[in-house]
Design an enzyme around this catalytic site. Structure first.
Site, PDB file in Angstrom:
ATOM      1  N   HIS A 176       4.903 -22.043  15.250  1.00 13.37           N
ATOM      2  CA  HIS A 176       4.481 -23.593  15.339  1.00 13.37           C
ATOM      3  C   HIS A 176       2.721 -23.648  15.598  1.00 13.37           C
ATOM      4  O   HIS A 176       2.040 -24.196  14.984  1.00 13.37           O
ATOM      5  CB  HIS A 176       4.982 -24.447  16.209  1.00 13.37           C
ATOM      6  CG  HIS A 176       6.428 -24.647  16.325  1.00 13.37           C
ATOM      7  ND1 HIS A 176       6.984 -25.032  14.874  1.00 13.37           N
ATOM      8  CD2 HIS A 176       7.418 -24.497  17.041  1.00 13.37           C
ATOM      9  CE1 HIS A 176       8.114 -25.210  15.171  1.00 13.37           C
ATOM     10  NE2 HIS A 176       8.464 -24.834  16.165  1.00 13.37           N
ATOM     11  N   GLU A 181       7.694 -20.284  19.216  1.00 12.37           N
ATOM     12  CA  GLU A 181       6.648 -21.143  19.236  1.00 12.37           C
ATOM     13  C   GLU A 181       5.337 -20.649  18.546  1.00 12.37           C
ATOM     14  O   GLU A 181       4.335 -21.568  18.273  1.00 12.37           O
ATOM     15  CB  GLU A 181       6.446 -21.263  20.950  1.00 12.37           C
ATOM     16  CG  GLU A 181       7.738 -22.031  21.567  1.00 12.37           C
ATOM     17  CD  GLU A 181       7.947 -23.338  20.995  1.00 12.37           C
ATOM     18  OE1 GLU A 181       6.923 -24.206  20.786  1.00 12.37           O
ATOM     19  OE2 GLU A 181       9.029 -23.863  20.786  1.00 12.37           O
TER      20      GLU A 181
END
Length: 357
Positions: free
Chosen positions: A24, A21
């Site tokens: 991202h 994550e």
């Protein structure tokens, strides 16, 4: 169930998902896409930790992994949102997570090679000797380094093979390094060795040598590439019968925990081993899992990063966007299918626990 092992597993899996994550998040910030929330664990929210720019960093009740909530993720009308960004920017954001997992694989390989050492391809060591072979008759021993043959320095296994092939049926002088002592022996490489044996009757390897961490980086990239290639080749090997269905079975969190627990037990049993490679099974398993996570997310499956990229690619070529409502519906169906598949895989992991070979 060992509570400490379970906590270690939750921490490892959480770090792996956090890294995904965070990839991202970093790329979204690079392209000035608003990130509304970066959550540690999964909702419901426990507490808001702090805020950086427009992004709230939160701690959530389910202590497993992390998530990033992008502004306008499914709505192209939101300014500075993900859906409003250019196609290549959206693809880059989606690639950020898997790429970070692959880079984590490189880092873990580097840590492992730093602990275990690396093969030295410039040295040739005897790994085994066949009975009644020329090497055995000459008094060569496992662990000897072959440093010269007929006064020619040996700097690789390929070079040694070539020298031996050129001298089949002829007596050669072989200089060995045994500990700190040089030993000279003579042997006649066989013209027609028995099946499965070479002309001298030895198998070779490269000795392991300690190296600083920065020298492990190139090998770590190659090892990550090779591990990724092996994962991608697994379906073909399964079809050809080279691996069993049990070995190639997809596992979920329960199955991964089972393997993690076994690896920890084996490492603890080998804690006193003189060979550091025997104490790194857990680290090797973690490396394989993070690489597999990165690759799996790149598969063109709805709801995964690769599936979302697949919907953006036509826009790059035709400049026309697939209607968001259709894309969202496909991803919703894919998400539900993945959840159902995960329940099935979890049931299989519970009923048929996988064993590390």
């Amino acid at each position: 169930m060992n509570l400490l092992t379970l906590l270690e597993f939750i921490l490892f899996f959480g770090v792996m998902l956090f890294v995904h994550e965070f990839g991202h998040y970093l790329v979204a910030k690079l392209f000035k896409i608003r990130v509304e929330e970066f959550g540690f664990g999964f909702p419901p929210r426990l507490v808001k930790l702090f805020k950086v720019g427009e992004t709230e960093f939160t701690l959530n009740w389910i202590p497993f992994g992390a998530f990033v909530r992008l502004s306008g993720e499914n709505d192209p009308s939101v300014p500075d949102g993900f859906g409003n960004a250019k196609p290549l920017a959206r693809i880059a954001v989606l690639l950020g997570g898997p790429v970070m997992n692959l880079l984590l694989g490189v880092i873990l390989f580097s840590v492992m090679f730093t602990q275990t050492g690396m093969p030295d391809p410039s040295k040739v060591m005897i790994a085994s000797i066949a009975e009644d072979s020329p090497a055995a008759q000459a008094g060569m021993a496992v662990g000897d380094l072959i440093i010269r043959v007929n006064q020619t320095p040996v700097s690789s296994m390929d070079q040694l093979i070539a020298i031996v092939q050129d001298n089949k049926g002829k007596e050669v002088e072989i200089v060995l390094l045994r500990g700190e002592q040089e030993i000279s022996v003579r042997a006649v490489p066989r013209v027609q060795p028995p099946p499965g044996q070479g002309a001298l009757g030895i198998s070779m390897t490269n000795p392991i040598t300690s190296v600083p961490w920065f020298e492990t980086i190139p090998l770590s990239f190659r090892a990550t590439f090779e591990q990724a290639r092996m994962i991608l080749e697994m379906p073909g090997r399964l079809i050809r019968g080279e691996v069993s269905g049990e070995q190639a079975r997809v596992v979920g969190p329960v199955g991964i925990y089972s393997m993690f627990s076994q690896a920890r037990e084996i490492d603890e049993e080998n804690a006193a081993s003189a060979d550091p490679f025997e104490r790194t099974l857990t680290l090797r398993l973690m490396t394989v899992i993070t690489i597999a996570l990165g690759l799996t997310n790149l598969f063109p499956i709805p709801a995964l990063d690769g599936g979302r990229i697949l919907f953006i690619l036509p826009e790059v070529i035709t400049r026309r966007r697939i209607p968001p409502q259709y894309e969202n519906l496909v991803h919703l169906i894919g998400f539900v299918a993945l959840i159902l598949l995960m329940f099935y895989i979890t049931a299989q992991d519970i009923l048929n626990p996988i064993q590390i070979p």
